[in-house]
Design an enzyme around this catalytic site. Sequence first.
Site, PDB file in Angstrom:
ATOM      1  N   LEU A   1       0.828  -1.221   0.000  1.00  0.00           N
ATOM      2  CA  LEU A   1       0.000   0.000   0.000  1.00  0.00           C
ATOM      3  C   LEU A   1       0.858   1.265   0.000  1.00  0.00           C
ATOM      4  O   LEU A   1       0.406   2.319   0.448  1.00  0.00           O
ATOM      5  CB  LEU A   1      -1.006   0.003   1.166  1.00  0.00           C
ATOM      6  CG  LEU A   1      -2.006  -1.161   1.194  1.00  0.00           C
ATOM      7  CD1 LEU A   1      -2.959  -1.021   2.383  1.00  0.00           C
ATOM      8  CD2 LEU A   1      -2.807  -1.250  -0.108  1.00  0.00           C
TER       9      LEU A   1
ATOM     10  N   ALA B   1       3.627  -5.612  -8.505  1.00  0.00           N
ATOM     11  CA  ALA B   1       4.185  -4.686  -7.508  1.00  0.00           C
ATOM     12  C   ALA B   1       5.502  -4.097  -8.009  1.00  0.00           C
ATOM     13  O   ALA B   1       6.423  -4.834  -8.357  1.00  0.00           O
ATOM     14  CB  ALA B   1       4.430  -5.435  -6.191  1.00  0.00           C
TER      15      ALA B   1
ATOM     16  N   SER C   1       7.258   2.788 -10.392  1.00  0.00           N
ATOM     17  CA  SER C   1       7.070   2.944 -11.843  1.00  0.00           C
ATOM     18  C   SER C   1       7.164   4.379 -12.360  1.00  0.00           C
ATOM     19  O   SER C   1       6.625   4.667 -13.419  1.00  0.00           O
ATOM     20  CB  SER C   1       5.727   2.341 -12.253  1.00  0.00           C
ATOM     21  OG  SER C   1       4.680   3.056 -11.626  1.00  0.00           O
TER      22      SER C   1
ATOM     23  N   THR D   1       7.641  -3.825 -19.375  1.00  0.00           N
ATOM     24  CA  THR D   1       7.332  -2.499 -19.915  1.00  0.00           C
ATOM     25  C   THR D   1       8.053  -2.213 -21.228  1.00  0.00           C
ATOM     26  O   THR D   1       9.159  -2.725 -21.460  1.00  0.00           O
ATOM     27  CB  THR D   1       7.733  -1.410 -18.888  1.00  0.00           C
ATOM     28  OG1 THR D   1       7.681  -0.123 -19.524  1.00  0.00           O
ATOM     29  CG2 THR D   1       9.138  -1.607 -18.365  1.00  0.00           C
TER      30      THR D   1
ATOM     31  N   TYR E   1      14.326   2.749 -14.252  1.00  0.00           N
ATOM     32  CA  TYR E   1      13.038   2.044 -14.235  1.00  0.00           C
ATOM     33  C   TYR E   1      13.047   0.931 -15.286  1.00  0.00           C
ATOM     34  O   TYR E   1      12.837  -0.256 -14.966  1.00  0.00           O
ATOM     35  CB  TYR E   1      11.882   3.033 -14.483  1.00  0.00           C
ATOM     36  CG  TYR E   1      10.582   2.344 -14.813  1.00  0.00           C
ATOM     37  CD1 TYR E   1       9.949   1.534 -13.874  1.00  0.00           C
ATOM     38  CD2 TYR E   1      10.004   2.471 -16.080  1.00  0.00           C
ATOM     39  CE1 TYR E   1       8.777   0.870 -14.190  1.00  0.00           C
ATOM     40  CE2 TYR E   1       8.829   1.822 -16.397  1.00  0.00           C
ATOM     41  CZ  TYR E   1       8.217   1.018 -15.455  1.00  0.00           C
ATOM     42  OH  TYR E   1       7.058   0.355 -15.773  1.00  0.00           O
TER      43      TYR E   1
ATOM     44  N   LYS F   1      13.368  -3.304 -14.766  1.00  0.00           N
ATOM     45  CA  LYS F   1      12.357  -4.233 -15.304  1.00  0.00           C
ATOM     46  C   LYS F   1      13.000  -5.245 -16.266  1.00  0.00           C
ATOM     47  O   LYS F   1      12.637  -6.426 -16.277  1.00  0.00           O
ATOM     48  CB  LYS F   1      11.264  -3.437 -16.032  1.00  0.00           C
ATOM     49  CG  LYS F   1      10.328  -2.667 -15.096  1.00  0.00           C
ATOM     50  CD  LYS F   1       9.268  -3.598 -14.521  1.00  0.00           C
ATOM     51  CE  LYS F   1       8.234  -2.854 -13.713  1.00  0.00           C
ATOM     52  NZ  LYS F   1       7.041  -3.650 -13.423  1.00  0.00           N
TER      53      LYS F   1
ATOM     54  N   HIS G   1       0.969  10.736 -16.275  1.00  0.00           N
ATOM     55  CA  HIS G   1       0.481  10.249 -17.564  1.00  0.00           C
ATOM     56  C   HIS G   1      -0.453  11.233 -18.243  1.00  0.00           C
ATOM     57  O   HIS G   1      -1.169  12.002 -17.591  1.00  0.00           O
ATOM     58  CB  HIS G   1      -0.199   8.884 -17.392  1.00  0.00           C
ATOM     59  CG  HIS G   1       0.781   7.822 -17.024  1.00  0.00           C
ATOM     60  ND1 HIS G   1       0.644   7.026 -15.907  1.00  0.00           N
ATOM     61  CD2 HIS G   1       1.932   7.446 -17.614  1.00  0.00           C
ATOM     62  CE1 HIS G   1       1.677   6.207 -15.844  1.00  0.00           C
ATOM     63  NE2 HIS G   1       2.470   6.440 -16.859  1.00  0.00           N
ATOM     64  N   LEU G   2      -0.426  11.166 -19.565  1.00  0.00           N
ATOM     65  CA  LEU G   2      -1.127  12.168 -20.362  1.00  0.00           C
ATOM     66  C   LEU G   2      -2.644  12.153 -20.141  1.00  0.00           C
ATOM     67  O   LEU G   2      -3.234  13.196 -19.815  1.00  0.00           O
ATOM     68  CB  LEU G   2      -0.801  11.940 -21.851  1.00  0.00           C
ATOM     69  CG  LEU G   2      -1.476  12.901 -22.812  1.00  0.00           C
ATOM     70  CD1 LEU G   2      -1.009  14.336 -22.583  1.00  0.00           C
ATOM     71  CD2 LEU G   2      -1.213  12.482 -24.260  1.00  0.00           C
TER      72      LEU G   2
ATOM     73  N   ASP H   1      12.024  11.441 -23.714  1.00  0.00           N
ATOM     74  CA  ASP H   1      10.855  10.997 -24.486  1.00  0.00           C
ATOM     75  C   ASP H   1      11.239  10.696 -25.933  1.00  0.00           C
ATOM     76  O   ASP H   1      11.594  11.605 -26.683  1.00  0.00           O
ATOM     77  CB  ASP H   1       9.783  12.108 -24.512  1.00  0.00           C
ATOM     78  CG  ASP H   1       8.797  12.011 -23.367  1.00  0.00           C
ATOM     79  OD1 ASP H   1       8.705  10.940 -22.737  1.00  0.00           O
ATOM     80  OD2 ASP H   1       8.093  13.009 -23.115  1.00  0.00           O
TER      81      ASP H   1
HETATM   82  N1  UDP Z   1       2.726  14.276 -22.221  1.00  0.00           N
HETATM   83  C1  UDP Z   1       2.437  15.635 -22.357  1.00  0.00           C
HETATM   84  N2  UDP Z   1       1.920  16.309 -21.275  1.00  0.00           N
HETATM   85  C2  UDP Z   1       1.661  15.681 -20.078  1.00  0.00           C
HETATM   86  C3  UDP Z   1       1.944  14.295 -19.953  1.00  0.00           C
HETATM   87  C4  UDP Z   1       2.477  13.632 -21.045  1.00  0.00           C
HETATM   88  O1  UDP Z   1       2.663  16.224 -23.421  1.00  0.00           O
HETATM   89  O2  UDP Z   1       1.199  16.348 -19.136  1.00  0.00           O
HETATM   90  C5  UDP Z   1       3.257  13.539 -23.375  1.00  0.00           C
HETATM   91  C6  UDP Z   1       4.600  12.844 -23.127  1.00  0.00           C
HETATM   92  O3  UDP Z   1       5.667  13.716 -23.419  1.00  0.00           O
HETATM   93  C7  UDP Z   1       4.532  11.666 -24.092  1.00  0.00           C
HETATM   94  C8  UDP Z   1       3.038  11.329 -24.127  1.00  0.00           C
HETATM   95  O4  UDP Z   1       2.356  12.488 -23.640  1.00  0.00           O
HETATM   96  O5  UDP Z   1       4.918  12.060 -25.379  1.00  0.00           O
HETATM   97  C9  UDP Z   1       2.663  10.152 -23.232  1.00  0.00           C
HETATM   98  O6  UDP Z   1       3.248  10.369 -21.954  1.00  0.00           O
HETATM   99  P1  UDP Z   1       2.895   9.484 -20.687  1.00  0.00           P
HETATM  100  O7  UDP Z   1       3.633  10.069 -19.527  1.00  0.00           O
HETATM  101  O8  UDP Z   1       1.408   9.364 -20.564  1.00  0.00           O
HETATM  102  O9  UDP Z   1       3.437   8.036 -21.042  1.00  0.00           O
HETATM  103  P2  UDP Z   1       4.903   7.530 -21.504  1.00  0.00           P
HETATM  104  O10 UDP Z   1       4.832   7.417 -23.000  1.00  0.00           O
HETATM  105  O11 UDP Z   1       5.918   8.505 -21.027  1.00  0.00           O
HETATM  106  O12 UDP Z   1       4.995   6.192 -20.851  1.00  0.00           O
END
Ligand code: UDP
Length: 317
Positions: free
Chosen positions: A33, A72, A75, A115, A139, A143, A185-186, A280
């Site tokens: 948790l 678990a 991440s 991943t 990370y 993995k 995450h986006l 990225d």
């Molecule tokens: N992204 C963005 N603004 C945010 C969060 C993410 O522009 O607030 C972009 C990020 O640069 C990537 C895509 O969205 O190109 C997906 O990012 P996320 O963190 O969701 O997943 P990742 O691909 O990094 O595992």
Amino acid sequence: MKLLVTGGAGYIGSVVSAQLLEAGHEVVVLDDLSTGHEDAVPEGARLVRGTLRESAADVLGGAGFDAVLHFAAKSLVGESVEKPGLYWDKNLGESLALLEAMRTAGVGRIVFSSTAATYGEPESTPILETDPTRPTNPYGASKLAIDTALAEYARLHGLGGVSLRYFNVAGAHGRQGERHAVETHLIPNVLRAALGEGAAVRVFGEDYPTPDGTCLRDYIHVADLGRAHLLALEACAPGVHEIFNLGSGTGNSVREVIEVCRTVTGRDIPVEAGPRRAGDPAVLVASSEKIRARLGWKPEHDLTAMVSDAWTFLRSR
Ligand code: UDP
């Protein structure tokens, strides 16, 4: 089957636990948790609170488990760069404790949450399971080390293991959805902006070599992802470690995701341009041909369904 789900109080682990229960399996969740939520553990599953190092051997010992589904983990990519030791310890170290506990207890099957970050910057797209693995952060590296350990336990101890390499997971499954205290995450961030919580969505870079200049990612619905775990569980064969990518096989840009969020929510989501986020890659898209061919899996939900289910889940909370 009697199944141990590590990390079953987290986002993906809780969805898979719910699906396993729906399929008639017995589920015990082991979770410390630290980032998961007690009330995310679905009704019908028993929760044991503890780390793998402290508790895996006790939980598995003499209890007649058939298999483990191992979610678990720590991440957060950024955190892993700041604290690599934490990621090696929690991800690899605790996984080794789990593998040893399984060996002692005679539990011979494991499905592991790997991943796309194990591949790093891809040389070609879509990414195949046979492509080079060159993770660009601790990370992904931790993995990948677990994938390697699984291969060795299969070869030397007869373990049956499947590593599923997730691409961009989104959406919700009934009561189970994404509830990260630190949300990077986006899709959840765009939907929070749609709710009026927090600032405008920042687009991390608009000068990538892609059609609209923003990054392309391969989004997969968490319920589709979860189904793959049930198929993988059936496919575990003694002495064999298999790796499968899990994605939709197509890429959507950051701009496209935001447009889908606008359509689904009917809200005007404030967006601002920002600099690139370190690390990225421009394009990350999976080839899911192997899991389609070998396990008969295919995604059933599109990006609109992912956003729509995530939106329903967010507003229910
Ligand atoms: N992204 C963005 N603004 C945010 C969060 C993410 O522009 O607030 C972009 C990020 O640069 C990537 C895509 O969205 O190109 C997906 O990012 P996320 O963190 O969701 O997943 P990742 O691909 O990094 O595992």
